[in-house]
Design an enzyme around this catalytic site. Sequence first.
Site, mmCIF file in Angstrom:
data_model
loop_
_atom_site.group_PDB
_atom_site.id
_atom_site.type_symbol
_atom_site.label_atom_id
_atom_site.label_comp_id
_atom_site.label_asym_id
_atom_site.label_seq_id
_atom_site.Cartn_x
_atom_site.Cartn_y
_atom_site.Cartn_z
ATOM 1 N N CYS A 119 -17.046 -34.351 0.894
ATOM 2 C CA CYS A 119 -16.088 -33.401 1.454
ATOM 3 C C CYS A 119 -14.699 -34.003 1.668
ATOM 4 O O CYS A 119 -13.735 -33.268 1.877
ATOM 5 C CB CYS A 119 -16.625 -32.841 2.762
ATOM 6 S SG CYS A 119 -18.281 -32.149 2.629
ATOM 7 N N HIS A 244 -11.089 -30.001 6.488
ATOM 8 C CA HIS A 244 -12.259 -29.597 5.713
ATOM 9 C C HIS A 244 -12.967 -28.466 6.445
ATOM 10 O O HIS A 244 -13.139 -28.515 7.669
ATOM 11 C CB HIS A 244 -13.188 -30.796 5.536
ATOM 12 C CG HIS A 244 -14.563 -30.423 5.087
ATOM 13 N ND1 HIS A 244 -14.785 -29.612 3.997
ATOM 14 C CD2 HIS A 244 -15.792 -30.740 5.585
ATOM 15 C CE1 HIS A 244 -16.082 -29.449 3.845
ATOM 16 N NE2 HIS A 244 -16.719 -30.128 4.797
ATOM 17 N N ASN A 274 -18.606 -23.485 3.379
ATOM 18 C CA ASN A 274 -18.266 -24.897 3.231
ATOM 19 C C ASN A 274 -18.361 -25.256 1.749
ATOM 20 O O ASN A 274 -19.454 -25.316 1.185
ATOM 21 C CB ASN A 274 -19.241 -25.739 4.057
ATOM 22 C CG ASN A 274 -18.996 -27.236 3.953
ATOM 23 O OD1 ASN A 274 -18.415 -27.721 2.989
ATOM 24 N ND2 ASN A 274 -19.458 -27.989 4.943
#
Length: 318
Positions: A119, A244, A274
Amino acid sequence: MRILDTAPGAKVLALGHYQPSQVVTNDDLAKTMDTNDEWIQSRVGIKERRVAPDGETLEDMATQAGGKALAASGLSAADIDLVIVATCTLESQIPNASAVVAHRLGIDSPGAFDVNAACSGFCYALAAADAAVRAGSATNVLVIGAEKLSQWLDWTDRSTAVIFADGAGAAVVGPSDTPGIGPVVWGSSGDKSEAIRIPDRHDSLRQEGQTVFRWATTALHPVAKLACERAGVDPSELAAFVPHQANLRIIESIARKLGADNAVVARDIVTAGNTSAASVPLALSRMLERGEVRSGGLALILGFGAGLTYAGQVIEIP
């Protein structure tokens, strides 16, 4: 040997993004597992997410996002001499995504490599692009974050299936008379690396949610503040904070502790889920498209995730 003059700075020239058309709502997930809309929203803040169909690959999504960023930059494929793709969800590790995407976009013979920092990947890749331009190793760089997490999920596991999604975001980085990308602050907490993992090539993504939550809400706001400090920017000067998109509660916790009271905080996770390395460029590109932020303002971007890795820098919004 004579060392050639190099660019005094680099900046993001343009952004682009892509999301697959298939929308999966919380109610859709509730049909196949023990969950419901209220449970998902209260824990991670997600209402819906996008999932690529079987025939749509990670490289397809990366090409779409990269093509949009390239078109928005005003440059041609011939102007790009380095392509970097940040991803952790390739179906196969060989060939790399960057060479495939470059070829599809008509970019001839560029340097091409992938970055796997999960990520944090886009922020790592952006730092590499910034350094390459300033050092003279590249003139213009296409940086893409792309993930097809859906192919690595156990769709009966509500601890992961309700969170992760697919998509891509991209940026074109080029030379600038003044720096438009601040110094990167990056690092890792390898002692917690088992908290997010895919045990082997036949398994699916697993996550220890509470471990990640505690780490993210305690360890990352100092990183965000240090990225501002190294860029010579007070958090009050930020126009946007784009972390993020891991979990809405994590996002709001870091934003509150950062003290960027004047910044628009990205909450793309609500409708995008996500998307790992894609989440930062995807969120910022969508914010710019919707008119939530303006060109020329300063944005703090912050990636964090599996590894556990993190990276952040202040950039000028293109």
